[in-house]
Design a protein around this motif. Structure first.
Motif, PDB file in Angstrom:
ATOM      1  N   ALA A 209      41.136  -4.467  43.580  1.00  0.00           N
ATOM      2  CA  ALA A 209      41.990  -4.368  44.984  1.00  0.00           C
ATOM      3  C   ALA A 209      43.051  -3.285  44.840  1.00  0.00           C
ATOM      4  O   ALA A 209      43.321  -2.600  45.809  1.00  0.00           O
ATOM      5  CB  ALA A 209      42.246  -5.766  45.300  1.00  0.00           C
ATOM      6  N   ILE A 210      43.805  -3.395  43.695  1.00  0.00           N
ATOM      7  CA  ILE A 210      44.931  -2.526  43.519  1.00  0.00           C
ATOM      8  C   ILE A 210      44.206  -0.915  43.568  1.00  0.00           C
ATOM      9  O   ILE A 210      45.159   0.019  44.185  1.00  0.00           O
ATOM     10  CB  ILE A 210      45.516  -2.892  41.876  1.00  0.00           C
ATOM     11  N   HIS A 211      43.220  -0.621  42.966  1.00  0.00           N
ATOM     12  CA  HIS A 211      42.771   0.571  42.669  1.00  0.00           C
ATOM     13  C   HIS A 211      42.518   0.995  44.495  1.00  0.00           C
ATOM     14  O   HIS A 211      42.857   2.149  44.679  1.00  0.00           O
ATOM     15  CB  HIS A 211      41.557   0.677  42.230  1.00  0.00           C
ATOM     16  N   GLU A 212      41.653   0.169  45.126  1.00  0.00           N
ATOM     17  CA  GLU A 212      41.578   0.491  46.577  1.00  0.00           C
ATOM     18  C   GLU A 212      42.751   0.470  47.395  1.00  0.00           C
ATOM     19  O   GLU A 212      42.779   1.376  48.338  1.00  0.00           O
ATOM     20  CB  GLU A 212      40.585  -0.515  47.066  1.00  0.00           C
ATOM     21  N   LEU A 213      43.657  -0.217  47.270  1.00  0.00           N
ATOM     22  CA  LEU A 213      44.822  -0.254  47.981  1.00  0.00           C
ATOM     23  C   LEU A 213      45.774   0.966  47.729  1.00  0.00           C
ATOM     24  O   LEU A 213      46.267   1.518  48.664  1.00  0.00           O
ATOM     25  CB  LEU A 213      45.780  -1.520  47.690  1.00  0.00           C
ATOM     26  N   THR A 214      45.571   1.513  46.588  1.00  0.00           N
ATOM     27  CA  THR A 214      46.444   2.740  46.094  1.00  0.00           C
ATOM     28  C   THR A 214      45.662   3.840  47.009  1.00  0.00           C
ATOM     29  O   THR A 214      46.495   4.749  47.583  1.00  0.00           O
ATOM     30  CB  THR A 214      46.398   2.891  44.614  1.00  0.00           C
ATOM     31  N   HIS A 215      44.403   3.857  47.190  1.00  0.00           N
ATOM     32  CA  HIS A 215      43.651   4.959  48.076  1.00  0.00           C
ATOM     33  C   HIS A 215      44.196   4.629  49.454  1.00  0.00           C
ATOM     34  O   HIS A 215      44.596   5.597  50.340  1.00  0.00           O
ATOM     35  CB  HIS A 215      42.209   4.641  48.069  1.00  0.00           C
ATOM     36  N   ALA A 216      44.403   3.621  50.015  1.00  0.00           N
ATOM     37  CA  ALA A 216      45.020   3.229  51.534  1.00  0.00           C
ATOM     38  C   ALA A 216      46.416   3.756  51.391  1.00  0.00           C
ATOM     39  O   ALA A 216      46.714   4.385  52.726  1.00  0.00           O
ATOM     40  CB  ALA A 216      44.844   1.766  51.603  1.00  0.00           C
TER      41      ALA A 216
ATOM     42  N   ARG B  14      47.034  14.578  52.437  1.00  0.00           N
ATOM     43  CA  ARG B  14      45.895  15.136  52.933  1.00  0.00           C
ATOM     44  C   ARG B  14      45.277  15.920  51.935  1.00  0.00           C
ATOM     45  O   ARG B  14      43.925  16.494  51.589  1.00  0.00           O
ATOM     46  CB  ARG B  14      46.089  15.650  54.334  1.00  0.00           C
ATOM     47  N   ASP B  15      46.022  16.882  51.215  1.00  0.00           N
ATOM     48  CA  ASP B  15      45.370  18.006  50.586  1.00  0.00           C
ATOM     49  C   ASP B  15      45.518  17.697  49.120  1.00  0.00           C
ATOM     50  O   ASP B  15      45.179  18.405  48.214  1.00  0.00           O
ATOM     51  CB  ASP B  15      46.588  19.304  50.642  1.00  0.00           C
ATOM     52  N   LEU B  16      45.647  16.323  48.613  1.00  0.00           N
ATOM     53  CA  LEU B  16      45.866  16.129  47.325  1.00  0.00           C
ATOM     54  C   LEU B  16      44.356  15.929  46.691  1.00  0.00           C
ATOM     55  O   LEU B  16      43.530  15.605  47.251  1.00  0.00           O
ATOM     56  CB  LEU B  16      46.318  14.460  47.083  1.00  0.00           C
ATOM     57  N   PRO B  17      44.121  16.949  45.568  1.00  0.00           N
ATOM     58  CA  PRO B  17      42.885  17.043  44.926  1.00  0.00           C
ATOM     59  C   PRO B  17      42.297  15.661  44.831  1.00  0.00           C
ATOM     60  O   PRO B  17      42.966  14.890  44.314  1.00  0.00           O
ATOM     61  CB  PRO B  17      43.002  17.805  43.807  1.00  0.00           C
ATOM     62  N   LEU B  18      41.071  15.311  44.980  1.00  0.00           N
ATOM     63  CA  LEU B  18      40.394  14.073  44.819  1.00  0.00           C
ATOM     64  C   LEU B  18      40.855  13.433  43.283  1.00  0.00           C
ATOM     65  O   LEU B  18      40.736  12.325  43.065  1.00  0.00           O
ATOM     66  CB  LEU B  18      38.935  13.878  45.246  1.00  0.00           C
ATOM     67  N   GLY B  19      40.353  14.548  42.409  1.00  0.00           N
ATOM     68  CA  GLY B  19      40.671  14.143  41.140  1.00  0.00           C
ATOM     69  C   GLY B  19      42.048  13.539  40.901  1.00  0.00           C
ATOM     70  O   GLY B  19      42.148  12.831  40.155  1.00  0.00           O
ATOM     71  N   VAL B  20      42.801  14.010  41.221  1.00  0.00           N
ATOM     72  CA  VAL B  20      44.449  13.764  41.043  1.00  0.00           C
ATOM     73  C   VAL B  20      44.460  12.437  41.650  1.00  0.00           C
ATOM     74  O   VAL B  20      45.052  11.247  41.097  1.00  0.00           O
ATOM     75  CB  VAL B  20      45.525  14.622  41.786  1.00  0.00           C
ATOM     76  N   GLU B  21      43.989  12.015  42.922  1.00  0.00           N
ATOM     77  CA  GLU B  21      44.263  10.877  43.642  1.00  0.00           C
ATOM     78  C   GLU B  21      43.568   9.764  42.799  1.00  0.00           C
ATOM     79  O   GLU B  21      43.992   8.583  42.839  1.00  0.00           O
ATOM     80  CB  GLU B  21      43.541  10.807  45.005  1.00  0.00           C
ATOM     81  N   GLU B  22      42.474  10.109  42.229  1.00  0.00           N
ATOM     82  CA  GLU B  22      41.647   8.977  41.722  1.00  0.00           C
ATOM     83  C   GLU B  22      42.176   8.595  40.356  1.00  0.00           C
ATOM     84  O   GLU B  22      42.482   7.388  39.863  1.00  0.00           O
ATOM     85  CB  GLU B  22      40.148   9.631  41.274  1.00  0.00           C
ATOM     86  N   GLY B  23      42.739   9.753  39.720  1.00  0.00           N
ATOM     87  CA  GLY B  23      43.684   9.332  38.544  1.00  0.00           C
ATOM     88  C   GLY B  23      45.021   8.490  38.811  1.00  0.00           C
ATOM     89  O   GLY B  23      45.358   7.623  38.002  1.00  0.00           O
ATOM     90  N   MET B  24      45.540   8.705  40.061  1.00  0.00           N
ATOM     91  CA  MET B  24      46.505   7.767  40.486  1.00  0.00           C
ATOM     92  C   MET B  24      46.072   6.525  40.510  1.00  0.00           C
ATOM     93  O   MET B  24      46.875   5.701  40.135  1.00  0.00           O
ATOM     94  CB  MET B  24      47.233   8.506  41.444  1.00  0.00           C
TER      95      MET B  24
END
Ligand SMILES: [Zn+2]
Length: 70
Positions: free
Chosen positions: A40-47, A55-65
């Motif tokens: 849930a924490i992981h998915e809420l961070t995506h939210a 919008r322009d954050l590379p997906l790999g960076v967002e996933e790492g965060m």
């Protein structure tokens, strides 16, 4: 995959984004509580990234965060 965050965008014919909509978060059923919290924490961070217009954050960076927040 134990969790999924879904959103959608509407674009013009030339690709310009005219609308963004957050749809939902899906989490696997029957997870142990501690594991559910982690997902849930992981998915809420995506939210959070969605609602704060990264919008322009590379997906790999967002996933790492998102992993770092778990
Ligand atoms: Zn993720």
């Amino acid at each position: 995959m134990l969790g999924l965050t879904r959103w959608s965008t509407s674009t013009t014919a030339n690709g310009q984004v005219i609308a963004r909509e957050f749809n939902d978060i899906l989490i696997q059923r029957h997870l142990p509580e501690e594991h559910f919290r982690t997902v849930a924490i992981h998915e809420l961070t995506h939210a959070w990234f969605f609602y704060n217009n990264y919008r322009d954050l590379p997906l790999g960076v967002e996933e790492g965060m998102c992993v770092m927040m778990e």
